[in-house]
Design a protein around this motif. Structure first.
Motif, mmCIF file in Angstrom:
data_model
loop_
_atom_site.group_PDB
_atom_site.id
_atom_site.type_symbol
_atom_site.label_atom_id
_atom_site.label_comp_id
_atom_site.label_asym_id
_atom_site.label_seq_id
_atom_site.Cartn_x
_atom_site.Cartn_y
_atom_site.Cartn_z
ATOM 1 N N VAL A 70 49.686 37.340 -45.491
ATOM 2 C CA VAL A 70 49.445 36.814 -46.834
ATOM 3 C C VAL A 70 50.700 37.100 -47.655
ATOM 4 O O VAL A 70 51.392 38.087 -47.413
ATOM 5 C CB VAL A 70 48.202 37.523 -47.452
ATOM 6 N N LYS A 73 48.845 43.241 -39.216
ATOM 7 C CA LYS A 73 48.697 42.418 -40.416
ATOM 8 C C LYS A 73 49.768 42.823 -41.416
ATOM 9 O O LYS A 73 50.152 44.003 -41.473
ATOM 10 C CB LYS A 73 47.317 42.646 -41.040
ATOM 11 N N LEU A 122 49.748 31.545 -46.733
ATOM 12 C CA LEU A 122 48.788 31.643 -47.846
ATOM 13 C C LEU A 122 49.431 32.452 -48.960
ATOM 14 O O LEU A 122 49.830 33.599 -48.755
ATOM 15 C CB LEU A 122 47.472 32.324 -47.438
ATOM 16 N N ILE A 150 42.493 41.104 -46.323
ATOM 17 C CA ILE A 150 42.800 40.830 -44.911
ATOM 18 C C ILE A 150 42.242 41.891 -43.953
ATOM 19 O O ILE A 150 42.063 41.604 -42.783
ATOM 20 C CB ILE A 150 44.327 40.601 -44.655
ATOM 21 N N LYS A 170 39.968 33.109 -49.381
ATOM 22 C CA LYS A 170 40.776 32.370 -48.392
ATOM 23 C C LYS A 170 41.626 33.318 -47.541
ATOM 24 O O LYS A 170 42.085 32.955 -46.462
ATOM 25 C CB LYS A 170 41.715 31.392 -49.105
ATOM 26 N N ALA A 171 41.878 34.517 -48.057
ATOM 27 C CA ALA A 171 42.725 35.470 -47.319
ATOM 28 C C ALA A 171 41.937 36.268 -46.293
ATOM 29 O O ALA A 171 42.519 36.957 -45.448
ATOM 30 C CB ALA A 171 43.394 36.423 -48.307
ATOM 31 N N LYS A 172 40.609 36.177 -46.354
ATOM 32 C CA LYS A 172 39.737 36.992 -45.486
ATOM 33 C C LYS A 172 40.131 36.866 -44.013
ATOM 34 O O LYS A 172 40.197 35.755 -43.476
ATOM 35 C CB LYS A 172 38.281 36.550 -45.637
ATOM 36 N N ARG A 230 42.885 37.052 -42.462
ATOM 37 C CA ARG A 230 44.202 36.500 -42.066
ATOM 38 C C ARG A 230 45.141 37.602 -41.570
ATOM 39 O O ARG A 230 45.005 38.761 -41.968
ATOM 40 C CB ARG A 230 44.867 35.802 -43.265
ATOM 41 N N GLN A 231 46.135 37.211 -40.781
ATOM 42 C CA GLN A 231 47.139 38.205 -40.363
ATOM 43 C C GLN A 231 48.204 38.392 -41.444
ATOM 44 O O GLN A 231 48.673 39.502 -41.676
ATOM 45 C CB GLN A 231 47.803 37.774 -39.035
#
Ligand code: NAD
Length: 339
Positions: A135, A104, A118, A318, A128-130, A132-133
């Motif tokens: 940001v 990540k 994002l 993340i 919304k970032a939860k 994610r690889q």
């Protein structure tokens, strides 16, 4: 513990590394640098492992007899999350390395939105970032604007924002940049890139920006005009909302004597913030004025510091379990931010 590596160690990277080291739920794997300069030596003095950006950098470290723990890709392999704080566009080039390692990564505002898909400001879109690889933490000006405009939008509804940004010419150690005796249209064409960048985080109303470069190094100064949906809002109501908004600091040019950005920097020195860092969007209370359903105000942004808490929250978003409120309050406590 979330293992965090910092790739690129200067204005943003040095601050981010220190901030990571202060978090109880994070461990700093190390920092990566291109040169074995005094900043590399100071990182070693702090107990940080220093890695070299590439083979050429390894040779420079060896020649200078400065300890180096390997390449930045070795550092990245050890980490759960890499915070990329390299100069504009180098982050995008590094993305392939993070992808191939399955890691990540967090990019900075000098990269395009598309690099991560994002664009992040903790209080606007943490959830919304939860998981994610990738940001992207947006730039300093965008971060400052997003906090304030999001607060106004959630409380009163925003239909349009217009902002003139007087930008600092350079960071304090950028000795080759200017101007030293001019005001530069930055750019002359309108809008500047800042408004569209705010829209990558807050897409629901237009933000039109114009920018100038002025001969100062310590802060940017924004003049905002914001059209509100709700009619007849009082200045006091706006100030009340800002007083409840995370990472917005209210100052007053009257009795409090904050006449300029220099006084804000002086405040940061007085409270003992590292490097005089101001993590908050600083709004002048007595500049808040409502005329015909439009709110006017001045806001200052410390370009070197404002994105530091956002990078820490992005790591938790993340790679951690915490909610937005939990993360913001953990970050704030560790960095000495009051709200
Ligand atoms: P900087 O130039 O001060 O620091 C970047 C460091 O990375 C330098 O020391 C450089 O030598 C090093 N570097 C270059 N290539 C590298 C590589 N391949 N591997 C490791 N290190 C490498 O840049 P900065 O001001 O810290 O900005 C970093 C990012 O943060 C940019 O995207 C920038 O747009 C963004 N940003 C900067 C500011 C600011 O005011 N300085 C504010 C907000 C966001």
């Amino acid at each position: 513990m979330i293992k965090v590596a910092v790739n690129g160690y200067n204005v943003i990277g040095r601050r981010v590394a220190d901030a990571v080291a202060l978090q109880r739920d994070m461990v700093l794997v190390g920092v990566a640098k291109t040169r074995p300069d005094y900043k590399a030596k100071m990182a070693l003095q702090k107990g940080y492992k220093v890695f070299a950006a590439d083979d050429r950098a390894v040779k420079a470290f060896e020649k200078a007899k400065v300890s180096c723990s390997g390449l930045s890709k070795d550092m990245s392999a050890e980490a759960d999350v890499i915070i990329d704080a390299t100069p504009d566009e180098i982050g995008a080039a590094n993305k392939a390395m993070y992808s191939s390692l399955g890691k990540k990564a967090i990019f900075q505002g000098g990269e395009e939105h598309e690099v991560a898909g994002l664009s992040f400001v903790a209080q606007c879109n943490y959830e919304k970032a939860k998981g994610r690889q990738f940001v992207r933490v947006v730039s300093c000006n965008t971060t400052g604007l997003c906090r304030v405009l999001n607060s106004l939008d959630e409380s009163f509804g925003v239909t349009k924002a217009r902002v003139v940004i007087a930008r600092r010419a350079a960071d304090p150690d950028e000795i080759k940049k200017g101007p030293i005796d001019a005001v530069v249209l930055d750019p002359a064409t309108i809008p500047s890139h800042h408004g569209p960048d705010v829209n990558t985080v807050l897409p629901n109303f237009p933000v039109i920006t114009m920018a100038l470069k002025i001969p100062t190094t310590h802060m940017h100064l924004h003049s905002l005009i914001v059209s509100l949906k709700e009619k007849s809002i009082s200045e006091d109501k706006i100030i009340e909302e800002f007083a409840k908004t995370h990472r917005v600091m209210l100052v007053d040019s009257g009795e409090d004597g904050y006449k300029s950005t220099a006084n804000v920097v002086d405040y940061a020195r007085e409270i003992g913030r590292p490097r005089n860092d101001i993590y908050e969007s600083v709004v002048w209370k007595d500049s808040v004025k409502v005329i015909d359903d439009e709110a006017y105000m001045f806001m200052a942004v410390h370009q070197e510091a404002i994105v530091i808490p956002e990078n820490i929250d992005a790591v938790r978003a993340i790679a951690g379990q915490e909610s937005r409120e939990e993360s913001i309050s953990m970050t704030n406590r560790a960095l000495g931010i009051f709200l």
